[in-house]
Scaffold this active site. Structure first.
Site, PDB file in Angstrom:
ATOM      1  N   GLN A 146      -6.420  -1.521   2.538  1.00 40.86           N
ATOM      2  CA  GLN A 146      -5.714  -1.268   3.794  1.00 40.86           C
ATOM      3  C   GLN A 146      -6.434  -0.212   4.630  1.00 40.86           C
ATOM      4  OE1 GLN A 146      -2.044   0.968   4.569  1.00 40.86           O
ATOM      5  NE2 GLN A 146      -1.178  -0.915   5.410  1.00 40.86           N
ATOM      6  N   CYS A 174       2.682   2.450  10.024  1.00 43.10           N
ATOM      7  CA  CYS A 174       2.986   3.790   9.492  1.00 43.10           C
ATOM      8  C   CYS A 174       3.616   4.675  10.576  1.00 43.10           C
ATOM      9  CB  CYS A 174       1.722   4.443   8.950  1.00 43.10           C
ATOM     10  SG  CYS A 174       2.071   6.060   8.244  1.00 43.10           S
ATOM     11  N   ASN A 185       8.962  -7.270   3.379  1.00 43.55           N
ATOM     12  CA  ASN A 185       8.856  -6.007   2.655  1.00 43.55           C
ATOM     13  C   ASN A 185      10.041  -5.103   3.000  1.00 43.55           C
ATOM     14  OD1 ASN A 185       7.314  -2.947   3.374  1.00 43.55           O
ATOM     15  ND2 ASN A 185       7.554  -3.649   1.272  1.00 43.55           N
ATOM     16  N   GLY A 186      10.461  -4.344   1.984  1.00 43.02           N
ATOM     17  CA  GLY A 186      11.504  -3.343   2.192  1.00 43.02           C
ATOM     18  C   GLY A 186      12.729  -3.590   1.343  1.00 43.02           C
ATOM     19  N   GLY A 241       7.133  -2.147  -2.807  1.00 43.27           N
ATOM     20  CA  GLY A 241       6.605  -0.795  -2.771  1.00 43.27           C
ATOM     21  C   GLY A 241       7.236   0.047  -3.856  1.00 43.27           C
ATOM     22  N   ARG A 242       8.268   0.815  -3.468  1.00 40.46           N
ATOM     23  CA  ARG A 242       8.865   1.745  -4.432  1.00 40.46           C
ATOM     24  C   ARG A 242       9.414   1.034  -5.660  1.00 40.46           C
ATOM     25  NH1 ARG A 242      13.092   3.684  -0.653  1.00 40.46           N
ATOM     26  NH2 ARG A 242      12.702   1.569   0.049  1.00 40.46           N
ATOM     27  N   PRO A 270       0.856  -1.201   0.000  1.00 41.41           N
ATOM     28  CA  PRO A 270       0.000   0.000   0.000  1.00 41.41           C
ATOM     29  C   PRO A 270       0.882   1.239   0.000  1.00 41.41           C
ATOM     30  CG  PRO A 270      -0.086  -1.127   2.143  1.00 41.41           C
ATOM     31  CD  PRO A 270       0.798  -1.943   1.265  1.00 41.41           C
ATOM     32  N   MET A 271       0.594   2.182  -0.905  1.00 34.32           N
ATOM     33  CA  MET A 271       1.399   3.420  -0.929  1.00 34.32           C
ATOM     34  C   MET A 271       0.486   4.604  -1.230  1.00 34.32           C
ATOM     35  SD  MET A 271       5.014   2.439  -2.738  1.00 34.32           S
ATOM     36  CE  MET A 271       4.301   1.636  -4.170  1.00 34.32           C
ATOM     37  N   LYS A 291       0.179  -5.266   8.651  1.00 35.36           N
ATOM     38  CA  LYS A 291       1.510  -4.853   8.188  1.00 35.36           C
ATOM     39  C   LYS A 291       2.184  -4.077   9.311  1.00 35.36           C
ATOM     40  CE  LYS A 291       3.610  -2.386   4.255  1.00 35.36           C
ATOM     41  NZ  LYS A 291       3.819  -0.987   4.643  1.00 35.36           N
TER      42      LYS A 291
HETATM   43  C1  LIG Z   1       4.987   7.160  -1.150  1.00 34.81           C
HETATM   44  C2  LIG Z   1       4.789   6.071  -0.129  1.00 34.81           C
HETATM   45  C3  LIG Z   1       3.549   5.911   0.459  1.00 34.81           C
HETATM   46  C4  LIG Z   1       3.348   4.895   1.402  1.00 34.81           C
HETATM   47  N1  LIG Z   1       2.104   4.700   1.911  1.00 34.81           N
HETATM   48  C5  LIG Z   1       1.866   3.639   2.730  1.00 34.81           C
HETATM   49  C6  LIG Z   1       0.539   3.297   3.130  1.00 34.81           C
HETATM   50  O1  LIG Z   1      -0.439   3.923   2.722  1.00 34.81           O
HETATM   51  N2  LIG Z   1       0.399   2.235   3.975  1.00 34.81           N
HETATM   52  C7  LIG Z   1       1.465   1.482   4.411  1.00 34.81           C
HETATM   53  O2  LIG Z   1       1.289   0.530   5.164  1.00 34.81           O
HETATM   54  N3  LIG Z   1       2.725   1.786   4.016  1.00 34.81           N
HETATM   55  C8  LIG Z   1       2.931   2.803   3.173  1.00 34.81           C
HETATM   56  N4  LIG Z   1       4.193   3.033   2.700  1.00 34.81           N
HETATM   57  C9  LIG Z   1       5.273   2.079   3.033  1.00 34.81           C
HETATM   58  C10 LIG Z   1       5.316   0.964   1.970  1.00 34.81           C
HETATM   59  O3  LIG Z   1       4.146   0.192   1.973  1.00 34.81           O
HETATM   60  C11 LIG Z   1       6.517   0.040   2.216  1.00 34.81           C
HETATM   61  O4  LIG Z   1       6.386  -0.558   3.471  1.00 34.81           O
HETATM   62  C12 LIG Z   1       7.841   0.795   2.174  1.00 34.81           C
HETATM   63  O5  LIG Z   1       7.880   1.666   1.055  1.00 34.81           O
HETATM   64  C13 LIG Z   1       9.036  -0.179   2.106  1.00 34.81           C
HETATM   65  O6  LIG Z   1       8.953  -0.987   0.970  1.00 34.81           O
HETATM   66  P1  LIG Z   1       9.817  -0.684  -0.369  1.00 34.81           P
HETATM   67  O7  LIG Z   1      11.231  -0.596   0.061  1.00 34.81           O
HETATM   68  O8  LIG Z   1       9.497  -1.854  -1.261  1.00 34.81           O
HETATM   69  O9  LIG Z   1       9.324   0.626  -0.901  1.00 34.81           O
HETATM   70  C14 LIG Z   1       4.413   4.044   1.784  1.00 34.81           C
HETATM   71  C15 LIG Z   1       5.674   4.234   1.192  1.00 34.81           C
HETATM   72  C16 LIG Z   1       5.864   5.222   0.241  1.00 34.81           C
HETATM   73  C17 LIG Z   1       7.216   5.369  -0.397  1.00 34.81           C
END
Ligand SMILES: Cc1cc2nc3c(=O)[nH]c(=O)nc-3n(C[C@H](O)[C@H](O)[C@H](O)COP(=O)(O)O)c2cc1C
Length: 320
Positions: free
Chosen positions: A72, A102, A202-203, A226-227, A17-18, A141
């Site tokens: 979410q 978060c 994740n991460g 995510g990213r 979720p982002m 999460k």
């Molecule tokens: C722009 C952005 C928005 C995000 N929004 C959420 C969200 O709405 N809910 C959530 O649980 N995590 C959120 N995250 C965290 C991501 O879900 C994820 O845990 C985090 O980016 C690490 O994973 P990655 O390294 O694959 O990006 C967000 C991250 C980014 C960069």
């Protein structure tokens, strides 16, 4: 490969979720490229969710094709929980995820996200109530916590499993750790050893090699991107074929085609005033795959309209 309450997550590759990114247009791009096992919304306020208009809300607009789709919930207490879950049922969601990780100060201020894990008794009640209110797969999460502390992390994870969480995603960083810090995938492995439910890592997964190393180190049952998914929307396809042996149609990576397809989806789904901000958010990540991507990002960032952004992107792609 991964099944929770009758929901098959095949392959076990999940979209994170982002906020501002994981909307209908982006999910449609991912589906077109293939390889994603479970889609996600961005975090949705449990208080506001029942009032959102699903026809026009950029948080809820979704097409028939976007399944399986996890919603979410960003929730602070039990007050709005049941109505929010009812709304996910009405919207035909396939799973419900609780945001317990978060770290954003705004979210913590009102008691949501990572703040929830500070009070285990209230959290236990919240999860129990959510569990009692839905037969859908219920997932959570988390991050690793305030500091590295096996016993408190183990207590949290076992409590979540005990209260009926079906799958746990672990973002392998402590609450205050920034994204540039290396994720602690081996801690996902610890969580995996404590639980019997599936654990997803994740991460910091930006390539097939990252995915492979993360699985080796964590022994996780799946990966959440995510990213990396916004930077390389075709990464799900690559991971699905290379790590999980899925026989997907051959992929020709055409970055401008991806970008313009994404724009077309924004234009199809969202009202004009909702498009440009989302294009800028996506471009911030997507541009990172180009050696001079900063030029694309800043050209789009300073655009005043979709038309201008499209023209500037066209010029960038022609030169790249
Ligand atoms: C722009 C952005 C928005 C995000 N929004 C959420 C969200 O709405 N809910 C959530 O649980 N995590 C959120 N995250 C965290 C991501 O879900 C994820 O845990 C985090 O980016 C690490 O994973 P990655 O390294 O694959 O990006 C967000 C991250 C980014 C960069």
């Amino acid at each position: 490969m991964l099944e929770i309450r009758g929901l098959s997550i095949t392959p076990p590759l999940l979209l994170a979720p982002m906020a501002g990114l994981t909307h209908s247009a982006f999910r449609t791009l991912l589906l077109r490229l293939g390889g994603v096992g479970l889609l996600s919304t961005e975090m949705l306020s449990a208080r506001r969710l029942p009032m959102e208009n699903a026809v026009i809300s950029p948080f809820l607009v979704s097409t028939e094709a976007e399944h399986p789709l996890s919603y979410q919930l960003l929730v602070a207490d039990n007050v709005h929980l049941a109505r929010a879950i009812d709304r996910v049922h009405e919207l035909k969601g396939d799973a419900i995820d609780l945001n317990l990780g978060c770290p954003a100060p705004k979210v913590r201020q009102f008691g949501g996200g990572s703040k929830l894990v500070d009070d285990m008794d209230s959290l236990r009640q919240l999860v129990a109530e959510a569990r009692a209110h839905t037969a859908l797969p219920l997932t959570a999460k988390i991050r690793l916590g305030e500091e590295l502390n096996e016993s408190s992390l183990r207590n949290l994870c076992r409590m979540l499993e005990g209260e009926g969480i079906d799958l746990l995603t672990v973002h392998a960083r402590l609450r205050k750790e920034p994204f540039i810090r290396k994720p602690r995938w081996e801690w996902v492995g610890k969580v995996k050893n404590w639980l019997t439910i599936p654990v997803v890592a994740n991460g910091g997964i930006f390539s097939v090699d990252d995915g492979r190393r993360c699985l080796e180190r964590s022994g996780a049952d799946g990966l959440m991107l995510g990213r990396g998914a916004a930077m390389r929307p075709w990464l799900f396809h690559e991971l699905a074929s290379e790590l999980y042996g899925l026989d997907l149609p051959r992929l020709e990576i055409d970055r401008p085609a991806c970008y313009f397809f994404f724009i077309s989806q924004l234009e199809e789904r969202f009202r004009p005033e909702r498009r440009l901000g989302r294009l800028k958010e996506f471009t911030h990540y997507f541009s990172m795959t180009y050696p001079f991507g900063l030029r694309l990002a800043s050209a789009v960032q300073s655009s005043g309209s979709m038309q201008e952004a499209r023209e500037r992107a066209t010029v960038f792609f022609a030169r790249s």
